[in-house]
Design a protein around this motif. Structure first.
Motif, PDB file in Angstrom:
ATOM      1  N   ARG A 139      -7.888  -5.253  -8.721  1.00  0.00           N
ATOM      2  CA  ARG A 139      -6.789  -6.169  -9.071  1.00  0.00           C
ATOM      3  C   ARG A 139      -6.718  -7.339  -8.100  1.00  0.00           C
ATOM      4  NH1 ARG A 139      -4.402  -1.524 -10.696  1.00  0.00           N
ATOM      5  NH2 ARG A 139      -3.648  -0.960  -8.658  1.00  0.00           N
TER       6      ARG A 139
ATOM      7  N   ARG B 249       1.366  10.372  -2.742  1.00  0.00           N
ATOM      8  CA  ARG B 249       0.751  11.596  -2.183  1.00  0.00           C
ATOM      9  C   ARG B 249       1.772  12.522  -1.544  1.00  0.00           C
ATOM     10  NH1 ARG B 249      -2.360   7.897  -4.448  1.00  0.00           N
ATOM     11  NH2 ARG B 249      -4.431   8.690  -4.733  1.00  0.00           N
TER      12      ARG B 249
ATOM     13  N   ILE C 269       3.211   0.096  -9.333  1.00  0.00           N
ATOM     14  CA  ILE C 269       2.916  -0.630  -8.100  1.00  0.00           C
ATOM     15  C   ILE C 269       4.061  -1.602  -7.875  1.00  0.00           C
ATOM     16  CG2 ILE C 269       0.418  -0.386  -8.100  1.00  0.00           C
ATOM     17  CD1 ILE C 269       0.207  -3.017  -9.495  1.00  0.00           C
TER      18      ILE C 269
ATOM     19  N   GLU D 133      -3.603  16.036 -20.117  1.00  0.00           N
ATOM     20  CA  GLU D 133      -4.645  15.187 -20.711  1.00  0.00           C
ATOM     21  C   GLU D 133      -4.075  13.838 -21.126  1.00  0.00           C
ATOM     22  OE1 GLU D 133      -6.659  17.424 -23.720  1.00  0.00           O
ATOM     23  OE2 GLU D 133      -7.641  18.690 -22.235  1.00  0.00           O
TER      24      GLU D 133
ATOM     25  N   GLU E 264      -3.721  11.816 -18.085  1.00  0.00           N
ATOM     26  CA  GLU E 264      -5.040  11.350 -17.655  1.00  0.00           C
ATOM     27  C   GLU E 264      -5.498  10.188 -18.529  1.00  0.00           C
ATOM     28  OE1 GLU E 264      -8.016  14.374 -17.604  1.00  0.00           O
ATOM     29  OE2 GLU E 264      -9.384  13.167 -16.419  1.00  0.00           O
ATOM     30  N   ALA E 265      -5.180  10.268 -19.820  1.00  0.00           N
ATOM     31  CA  ALA E 265      -5.600   9.196 -20.724  1.00  0.00           C
ATOM     32  C   ALA E 265      -4.857   7.902 -20.413  1.00  0.00           C
ATOM     33  CB  ALA E 265      -5.356   9.617 -22.165  1.00  0.00           C
TER      34      ALA E 265
ATOM     35  N   PRO F 210      -5.638   0.714   0.265  1.00  0.00           N
ATOM     36  CA  PRO F 210      -4.714   1.572   1.020  1.00  0.00           C
ATOM     37  C   PRO F 210      -5.398   2.536   1.998  1.00  0.00           C
ATOM     38  CG  PRO F 210      -4.096   1.515  -1.286  1.00  0.00           C
ATOM     39  CD  PRO F 210      -5.418   0.843  -1.182  1.00  0.00           C
TER      40      PRO F 210
ATOM     41  N   ASP G 279     -11.259   5.291 -20.026  1.00  0.00           N
ATOM     42  CA  ASP G 279     -11.015   4.457 -18.847  1.00  0.00           C
ATOM     43  C   ASP G 279     -10.563   5.323 -17.672  1.00  0.00           C
ATOM     44  OD1 ASP G 279      -8.742   5.093 -20.122  1.00  0.00           O
ATOM     45  OD2 ASP G 279      -7.830   3.117 -20.047  1.00  0.00           O
ATOM     46  N   TYR G 280     -11.347   6.347 -17.435  1.00  0.00           N
ATOM     47  CA  TYR G 280     -11.113   7.213 -16.272  1.00  0.00           C
ATOM     48  C   TYR G 280     -11.266   6.382 -15.001  1.00  0.00           C
ATOM     49  CZ  TYR G 280     -12.029  10.994 -12.974  1.00  0.00           C
ATOM     50  OH  TYR G 280     -11.989  11.839 -11.902  1.00  0.00           O
ATOM     51  N   ARG G 281     -10.426   6.678 -14.007  1.00  0.00           N
ATOM     52  CA  ARG G 281     -10.511   5.915 -12.761  1.00  0.00           C
ATOM     53  C   ARG G 281     -11.612   6.503 -11.891  1.00  0.00           C
ATOM     54  NH1 ARG G 281      -4.812   6.521 -11.470  1.00  0.00           N
ATOM     55  NH2 ARG G 281      -5.585   7.134  -9.477  1.00  0.00           N
TER      56      ARG G 281
ATOM     57  N   GLN H 206      -2.809  12.310  -9.433  1.00  0.00           N
ATOM     58  CA  GLN H 206      -2.304  11.144  -8.707  1.00  0.00           C
ATOM     59  C   GLN H 206      -2.386   9.941  -9.627  1.00  0.00           C
ATOM     60  OE1 GLN H 206      -0.796  11.410  -6.066  1.00  0.00           O
ATOM     61  NE2 GLN H 206      -1.478  13.291  -5.127  1.00  0.00           N
ATOM     62  N   TYR H 207      -1.243   9.562 -10.196  1.00  0.00           N
ATOM     63  CA  TYR H 207      -1.286   8.571 -11.265  1.00  0.00           C
ATOM     64  C   TYR H 207      -1.494   7.158 -10.727  1.00  0.00           C
ATOM     65  CZ  TYR H 207       0.893  12.676 -13.179  1.00  0.00           C
ATOM     66  OH  TYR H 207       1.163  13.953 -13.501  1.00  0.00           O
ATOM     67  N   ASP H 208      -0.891   6.829  -9.578  1.00  0.00           N
ATOM     68  CA  ASP H 208      -0.981   5.472  -9.013  1.00  0.00           C
ATOM     69  C   ASP H 208      -0.624   4.425 -10.062  1.00  0.00           C
ATOM     70  OD1 ASP H 208      -1.771   6.585  -6.686  1.00  0.00           O
ATOM     71  OD2 ASP H 208      -3.895   6.285  -7.008  1.00  0.00           O
TER      72      ASP H 208
ATOM     73  N   PHE I 121       1.117   3.752  -2.884  1.00  0.00           N
ATOM     74  CA  PHE I 121       0.051   4.739  -3.071  1.00  0.00           C
ATOM     75  C   PHE I 121       0.200   5.893  -2.087  1.00  0.00           C
ATOM     76  CE2 PHE I 121      -1.564   0.644  -4.433  1.00  0.00           C
ATOM     77  CZ  PHE I 121      -1.896   0.944  -5.734  1.00  0.00           C
TER      78      PHE I 121
ATOM     79  N   PHE J 289     -12.449  17.345 -20.786  1.00  0.00           N
ATOM     80  CA  PHE J 289     -11.858  16.111 -21.310  1.00  0.00           C
ATOM     81  C   PHE J 289     -11.942  15.009 -20.264  1.00  0.00           C
ATOM     82  CE2 PHE J 289      -8.106  13.368 -21.411  1.00  0.00           C
ATOM     83  CZ  PHE J 289      -8.263  12.806 -22.660  1.00  0.00           C
TER      84      PHE J 289
ATOM     85  N   SER K 265       0.275  -0.710 -13.067  1.00  0.00           N
ATOM     86  CA  SER K 265      -1.110  -1.106 -12.815  1.00  0.00           C
ATOM     87  C   SER K 265      -1.957  -1.136 -14.073  1.00  0.00           C
ATOM     88  CB  SER K 265      -1.729  -0.163 -11.790  1.00  0.00           C
ATOM     89  OG  SER K 265      -1.721   1.144 -12.283  1.00  0.00           O
ATOM     90  N   ARG K 266      -1.593  -0.384 -15.076  1.00  0.00           N
ATOM     91  CA  ARG K 266      -2.432  -0.316 -16.281  1.00  0.00           C
ATOM     92  C   ARG K 266      -1.583  -0.476 -17.530  1.00  0.00           C
ATOM     93  NH1 ARG K 266      -7.152   3.273 -15.238  1.00  0.00           N
ATOM     94  NH2 ARG K 266      -6.996   4.098 -17.316  1.00  0.00           N
TER      95      ARG K 266
ATOM     96  N   GLY L  59      -5.555   7.453 -16.085  1.00  0.00           N
ATOM     97  CA  GLY L  59      -6.917   7.550 -15.578  1.00  0.00           C
ATOM     98  C   GLY L  59      -7.119   8.665 -14.578  1.00  0.00           C
ATOM     99  N   ASN L  60      -6.082   9.451 -14.329  1.00  0.00           N
ATOM    100  CA  ASN L  60      -6.229  10.547 -13.381  1.00  0.00           C
ATOM    101  C   ASN L  60      -5.241  11.641 -13.744  1.00  0.00           C
ATOM    102  OD1 ASN L  60      -7.308  11.843 -11.242  1.00  0.00           O
ATOM    103  ND2 ASN L  60      -6.752  10.320  -9.714  1.00  0.00           N
TER     104      ASN L  60
ATOM    105  N   GLN M  25       0.825  -1.212   0.000  1.00  0.00           N
ATOM    106  CA  GLN M  25       0.000   0.000   0.000  1.00  0.00           C
ATOM    107  C   GLN M  25       0.858   1.260   0.000  1.00  0.00           C
ATOM    108  OE1 GLN M  25      -2.215  -0.706   3.581  1.00  0.00           O
ATOM    109  NE2 GLN M  25      -3.752  -1.942   2.535  1.00  0.00           N
TER     110      GLN M  25
ATOM    111  N   PRO N  72     -11.060  10.745 -20.232  1.00  0.00           N
ATOM    112  CA  PRO N  72     -10.720   9.555 -21.008  1.00  0.00           C
ATOM    113  C   PRO N  72     -11.729   8.433 -20.786  1.00  0.00           C
ATOM    114  CG  PRO N  72      -9.283   9.739 -19.116  1.00  0.00           C
ATOM    115  CD  PRO N  72     -10.124  10.965 -19.125  1.00  0.00           C
TER     116      PRO N  72
END
Lengths: 362, 159
Positions: free
Chosen positions: B84, A64, A154, A138, A141-142, B53, B30-32, A149-151, A60, B26, A159-160, A145-146, A57, B28
């Motif tokens: 996951r 931050r 891991i 952008e 983010e694409a 977490p 697959d936005y989280r 905070q990319y996360d 993550f 904007f 993760s993606r 997903g954020n 954990q 995407p």
């Protein structure tokens, strides 16, 4: 000798982006001495990582630590944990990590450049740079997903996965960004108004940079060729994807701008190379082991060398985690850089250091 | 000078910003976003709770042993670690929907701070009750076995 005045700046001040305190001793508007205090946002993250959170954990939690170099922190922690677990991650995961680190570097450098312009009094350029920066947010983010905070990293991999259409959009958006970057380069290089506030201001010599152990663009602007990407090959294969060292010689605000702009070209090239040569394979190495022993990791964050130390004792919770952020290494140089400059130049100099205090204080 | 003319030209250009609350920004594909839960598929292994977490997922349990899933979108960091970790495909999934703002009436933080220890306690109570019942059953079995043995011995003696 004229009368000396002490001017405090911070911890909250309009020219400051982060909570940082400077006490300038000035004489006839010239700064002759500076005191710095950086520990205003201490949050006890290191202790939390060693007590409350399990080691999987923690990646993550350390994300931050800082909003701007979130991916550098998560990647550095993931690498140090992988060293403790004694696992090797898949090649594709390494490439994806480098991709996000470089995209992050693009947005971080553009942010710093825009703030230098703003603090130098060039608001229009600030807005222009921020406008051009939006594409990198952008893209991040694409991919992740954020926005912030990319996360993404891991323990054991990423993760993606990178989708083909996202990869295509990265290539095409970078293509449209290139002329914009050329335009920014032209303005930062040749604009006369900006040069008055930037050229020869806040200068650090190469000798001083070496003595004060500076890192990152701050040191490279003074001619000191330090870059972790150039030194380590074992964890992330930087040279394979076309990394190239960029250095300047003057060490002033102007050359720091130039370093950042020229590094953007390098970053864009690296991102293109990564996407064109992305290896196939898994994203993550699964393991049921527990961290054991001690390990250190160095990683080049946008602001310089990021250092992680971790110690595990074969349980879910780490025994010790130590984070040394690049800004912490640069504090001595920051104080030195003000010497002999006009007090009015101080905001631009502060912005050009690109200080990240939440990293430093954790 | 070039910059000056460009700046003048910008005066007649359209704004680059979007009128956010009236126009979508904007986002995407697959936005989280929010974590979804499909109760019919869940195997109640509680692995998502163990890996989360920030601790945004907790399971409570009633005295019959039925578990209930609780999720707090205000605590969640949308990292997808629970998805996951989930061994059952489709029981937990990440949607692309951003979390709605929490309203005052929801009392989201205080209610969660109260619920979390209660949920943990309810599981402990169930476990203790189960243990007690098992012990009772074992004692009853033992007593029954002893009685049976005794009756067998008695019948053997009379024979």
């Amino acid at each position: 000798m004229g009368k000396q005045y002490e001017i405090p700046v911070g911890a909250q001040h309009i020219a400051l982006l982060e909570p940082l305190h400077f006490k300038f001793t000035t004489e006839n508007e010239k700064i002759i001495n500076t005191d710095a205090n950086v520990y205003y946002v201490h949050r006890g993250i290191e202790l939390a990582c060693c007590s409350k959170f399990k080691f999987r954990q923690v990646s993550f939690v350390v994300g931050r630590v800082c909003g701007l170099c979130s991916i550098s922190h998560t990647t550095a922690y993931s690498q140090v944990a992988e060293k403790l677990l004694k696992i090797e991650i898949p090649r594709r995961a390494k490439y994806l990590r480098m991709l996000i680190i470089e995209l992050d570097r693009i947005h971080s450098h553009l942010l710093c450049l825009s703030h230098v312009a703003e603090n130098s009094g060039f608001e229009a350029l600030f807005m222009k740079t921020m406008q051009y920066r939006e594409f990198s947010m952008e893209l991040l983010e694409a991919v992740c997903g954020n926005r912030i905070q990319y996360d993404f990293s891991i323990v054991g991999g990423v993760s993606r996965d990178l989708k083909p259409q996202v990869a295509d959009s990265i290539i095409s958006r970078l293509k449209t960004f290139m002329p914009q970057l050329d335009e920014l380069m032209d303005i930062y290089k040749h604009n006369w108004t900006l040069s008055l506030k930037n050229k020869g201001v806040g200068a650090i010599t190469k000798q001083q940079a070496m003595e004060l152990n500076l890192v990152g663009p701050f040191a490279r602007a003074a001619g000191l060729a330090v870059d972790v990407r150039n030194e380590t090959e074992d964890l992330l294969p930087w040279k394979e994807v076309g990394f190239e060292m960029v250095t300047e010689t003057a060490g002033d605000v102007y050359s720091r701008n130039m370093i950042r702009l020229r590094e953007l070209y390098v970053s864009i090239r690296i991102v293109n190379n990564i996407i064109n040569g992305l290896p196939e394979g898994d994203l993550i190495t699964e393991t049921k082991a527990f961290p054991e022993g001690e390990a250190t990791v160095r990683l080049e964050a946008p602001r310089g060398e990021l250092f992680y130390y971790a110690k595990g004792n074969k349980t879910q919770v780490l025994e010790r985690l130590k984070i040394k952020a690049p800004t912490f290494s640069n504090v001595a140089g920051m104080v030195k850089g003000f010497e002999g400059n006009e007090y009015g130049s101080a905001p631009a100099i502060i912005a050009s250091y690109d200080p990240c205090l939440s990293c430093t204080a954790r | 000078m070039k910059t000056f003319f460009k700046a003048l030209g910008n005066l007649v250009k359209k704004p680059v910003t979007t009128k956010y609350p009236f126009e979508p920004t904007f986002k995407p594909d697959d936005y989280r976003g929010l974590i979804g839960f499909e109760e019919s598929l869940c195997i109640w292994c509680r692995r998502c709770e163990a890996v989360c977490p920030p601790g945004a997922i907790v399971f409570s349990q009633d005295m019959e042993g039925k578990q209930t899933y609780h999720y707090n979108r205000a605590v969640c960091i949308y990292c997808g670690e629970c998805v996951r970790a989930c061994p059952k495909e489709g029981a937990l999934f990440q949607t692309a929907e951003p979390a709605p703002c929490a309203l005052k009436e929801e009392n989201i933080n205080n209610a969660w701070n109260k619920l979390y220890p209660e949920a943990i306690e309810s599981r402990e109570l169930y476990a203790a009750e189960k243990k007690r019942k098992a012990a009772e059953k074992a004692a009853a079995d033992k007593a029954a076995a002893a009685a049976k043995k005794e009756s067998e011995d008695n019948s053997g003696a009379t024979a």
